[in-house]
Motif scaffolding. Structure first.
Motif, mmCIF file in Angstrom:
data_model
loop_
_atom_site.group_PDB
_atom_site.id
_atom_site.type_symbol
_atom_site.label_atom_id
_atom_site.label_comp_id
_atom_site.label_asym_id
_atom_site.label_seq_id
_atom_site.Cartn_x
_atom_site.Cartn_y
_atom_site.Cartn_z
ATOM 1 N N GLN A 4 0.691 -1.229 0.035
ATOM 2 C CA GLN A 4 0.026 0.396 0.239
ATOM 3 C C GLN A 4 0.624 1.433 0.159
ATOM 4 O OE1 GLN A 4 -2.735 -0.590 3.180
ATOM 5 N NE2 GLN A 4 -3.739 -2.015 2.299
ATOM 6 N N THR A 5 1.907 1.652 0.140
ATOM 7 C CA THR A 5 3.076 2.044 0.280
ATOM 8 C C THR A 5 3.442 2.674 -0.994
ATOM 9 O OG1 THR A 5 4.986 1.321 1.179
ATOM 10 C CG2 THR A 5 3.514 1.881 2.838
ATOM 11 N N ILE A 6 3.616 1.825 -1.916
ATOM 12 C CA ILE A 6 3.500 1.965 -3.516
ATOM 13 C C ILE A 6 2.669 2.935 -3.423
ATOM 14 C CG2 ILE A 6 3.865 1.395 -5.339
ATOM 15 C CD1 ILE A 6 3.906 -1.611 -4.476
ATOM 16 N N PRO A 7 3.126 4.793 -4.414
ATOM 17 C CA PRO A 7 2.518 5.800 -4.861
ATOM 18 C C PRO A 7 1.562 5.460 -5.970
ATOM 19 C CG PRO A 7 4.890 5.747 -5.114
ATOM 20 C CD PRO A 7 4.429 4.866 -4.279
ATOM 21 N N SER A 8 0.040 5.918 -6.581
ATOM 22 C CA SER A 8 -0.692 5.813 -6.740
ATOM 23 C C SER A 8 -0.707 5.850 -8.214
ATOM 24 C CB SER A 8 -1.730 6.208 -6.783
ATOM 25 O OG SER A 8 -2.149 7.786 -6.393
ATOM 26 N N ARG A 9 -1.027 6.017 -8.949
ATOM 27 C CA ARG A 9 -0.770 6.657 -10.236
ATOM 28 C C ARG A 9 -0.218 8.576 -9.797
ATOM 29 N NH1 ARG A 9 -3.831 5.883 -16.083
ATOM 30 N NH2 ARG A 9 -1.854 7.593 -17.221
ATOM 31 N N TYR A 10 -0.872 8.341 -9.808
ATOM 32 C CA TYR A 10 -2.196 10.115 -9.144
ATOM 33 C C TYR A 10 -1.020 10.518 -8.765
ATOM 34 C CZ TYR A 10 -3.866 14.039 -6.873
ATOM 35 O OH TYR A 10 -3.757 15.333 -7.435
ATOM 36 N N GLU A 11 -0.471 10.173 -7.614
ATOM 37 C CA GLU A 11 1.126 10.826 -6.653
ATOM 38 C C GLU A 11 1.949 10.159 -7.357
ATOM 39 O OE1 GLU A 11 0.473 11.689 -3.686
ATOM 40 O OE2 GLU A 11 -1.583 11.188 -3.379
ATOM 41 N N SER A 12 2.026 9.332 -8.196
ATOM 42 C CA SER A 12 3.936 9.736 -9.269
ATOM 43 C C SER A 12 3.213 10.474 -10.679
ATOM 44 C CB SER A 12 4.109 7.748 -9.718
ATOM 45 O OG SER A 12 3.667 7.094 -9.207
ATOM 46 N N GLN A 13 2.082 11.005 -10.888
ATOM 47 C CA GLN A 13 2.817 11.931 -11.658
ATOM 48 C C GLN A 13 2.753 13.836 -11.131
ATOM 49 O OE1 GLN A 13 1.790 11.923 -15.431
ATOM 50 N NE2 GLN A 13 3.188 13.876 -14.661
ATOM 51 N N LYS A 14 1.749 12.951 -9.518
ATOM 52 C CA LYS A 14 1.933 14.354 -9.401
ATOM 53 C C LYS A 14 3.554 14.931 -8.906
ATOM 54 C CE LYS A 14 0.138 14.058 -5.252
ATOM 55 N NZ LYS A 14 -0.996 14.884 -3.733
ATOM 56 N N ARG A 15 4.289 13.952 -8.001
ATOM 57 C CA ARG A 15 5.649 13.938 -8.348
ATOM 58 C C ARG A 15 6.491 14.415 -9.036
ATOM 59 N NH1 ARG A 15 7.525 8.992 -6.983
ATOM 60 N NH2 ARG A 15 6.357 9.449 -4.016
ATOM 61 N N ARG A 16 5.566 13.917 -9.881
ATOM 62 C CA ARG A 16 6.857 13.927 -11.378
ATOM 63 C C ARG A 16 5.876 15.712 -12.372
ATOM 64 N NH1 ARG A 16 5.254 8.928 -13.097
ATOM 65 N NH2 ARG A 16 4.035 9.496 -14.092
ATOM 66 N N ASP A 17 5.253 16.149 -12.186
ATOM 67 C CA ASP A 17 4.981 17.192 -12.218
ATOM 68 C C ASP A 17 5.302 18.428 -11.794
ATOM 69 O OD1 ASP A 17 3.248 16.256 -14.331
ATOM 70 O OD2 ASP A 17 1.374 16.603 -13.015
ATOM 71 N N TRP A 18 5.933 17.668 -9.785
ATOM 72 C CA TRP A 18 6.097 18.754 -8.866
ATOM 73 C C TRP A 18 7.670 19.563 -9.066
ATOM 74 C CZ3 TRP A 18 4.516 22.539 -6.246
ATOM 75 C CH2 TRP A 18 5.585 23.658 -5.181
ATOM 76 N N ASN A 19 8.338 17.867 -9.463
ATOM 77 C CA ASN A 19 9.933 18.288 -9.681
ATOM 78 C C ASN A 19 10.100 18.890 -11.241
ATOM 79 O OD1 ASN A 19 10.001 16.210 -7.321
ATOM 80 N ND2 ASN A 19 10.457 14.965 -8.705
ATOM 81 N N THR A 20 8.946 18.275 -12.415
ATOM 82 C CA THR A 20 9.296 18.982 -13.443
ATOM 83 C C THR A 20 9.298 20.583 -13.202
ATOM 84 O OG1 THR A 20 8.498 17.408 -14.689
ATOM 85 C CG2 THR A 20 8.528 20.088 -15.582
#
Length: 173
Positions: A23-39
């Protein structure tokens, strides 16, 4: 929250422990949010001079959205184009590719959430500024006209057959 931290540090000897770790594996949304934030953070760093996140405002966000257009995949016909207003033009043209309105709208939602999750206050969130909403509305309307796709808000009680239509649309309002 401390139970989650202690749990992550413990061993995974039981099946229930294994389920919690998955359950600690980030969801697709959470992963995309992190990528967007880093970008977005990288975009600010690449500006001359670099812009610290603490000094970021809605103008920087608008510049970022315009910058992203160069990577877009949605054909947006210019007003002088013979295909302007046609949803399915019969042949290619030289009009630019842009970011689709829906992609930008989703991006702003993720960045708005990421800003607050990374310590920014709701009151100073540049992604929540009204200028961003105005920009997104203008992009949506411009793309709709250019591609011949009507984006109109559905108004209640305007159709003559409001019986079935009204009941089916009000469930989603």
């Amino acid at each position: 929250m401390s139970s989650g931290k202690n749990f992550a540090e413990g061993s995974s000897s039981s099946p229930s422990d294994h389920q919690h770790q998955q359950q600690t594996i980030p969801s697709r949304y959470e992963s995309q949010k992190r990528r967007d934030w880093n970008t977005f953070g990288q975009y600010l760093k690449n500006q001359r001079p670099p812009i610290p996140l603490s000094q970021c405002n809605y103008n920087h966000v608008l510049d970022f959205l315009r910058y992203l257009d160069q990577f877009g995949k949605t054909k947006v016909h210019l007003q002088g184009c013979i295909f302007y207003g046609q949803p399915e033009p019969p042949s290619p043209c030289t009009c630019p590719l842009r970011q689709a309105w829906g992609s930008l709208d989703s991006l702003i939602g993720r960045l708005r959430a990421a800003y607050e999750e990374n310590g920014g206050s709701i009151e100073t969130n540049p992604f929540a500024n009204s200028a961003i909403r105005v920009y997104l509305r203008e992009v949506r309307e411009c793309q709709a006209k250019a591609r011949g796709i009507p984006y109109k808000k559905k108004k209640k009680n305007t159709s003559q057959s409001k019986g079935n239509e009204e009941s089916s649309t009000t469930h989603f309002s």
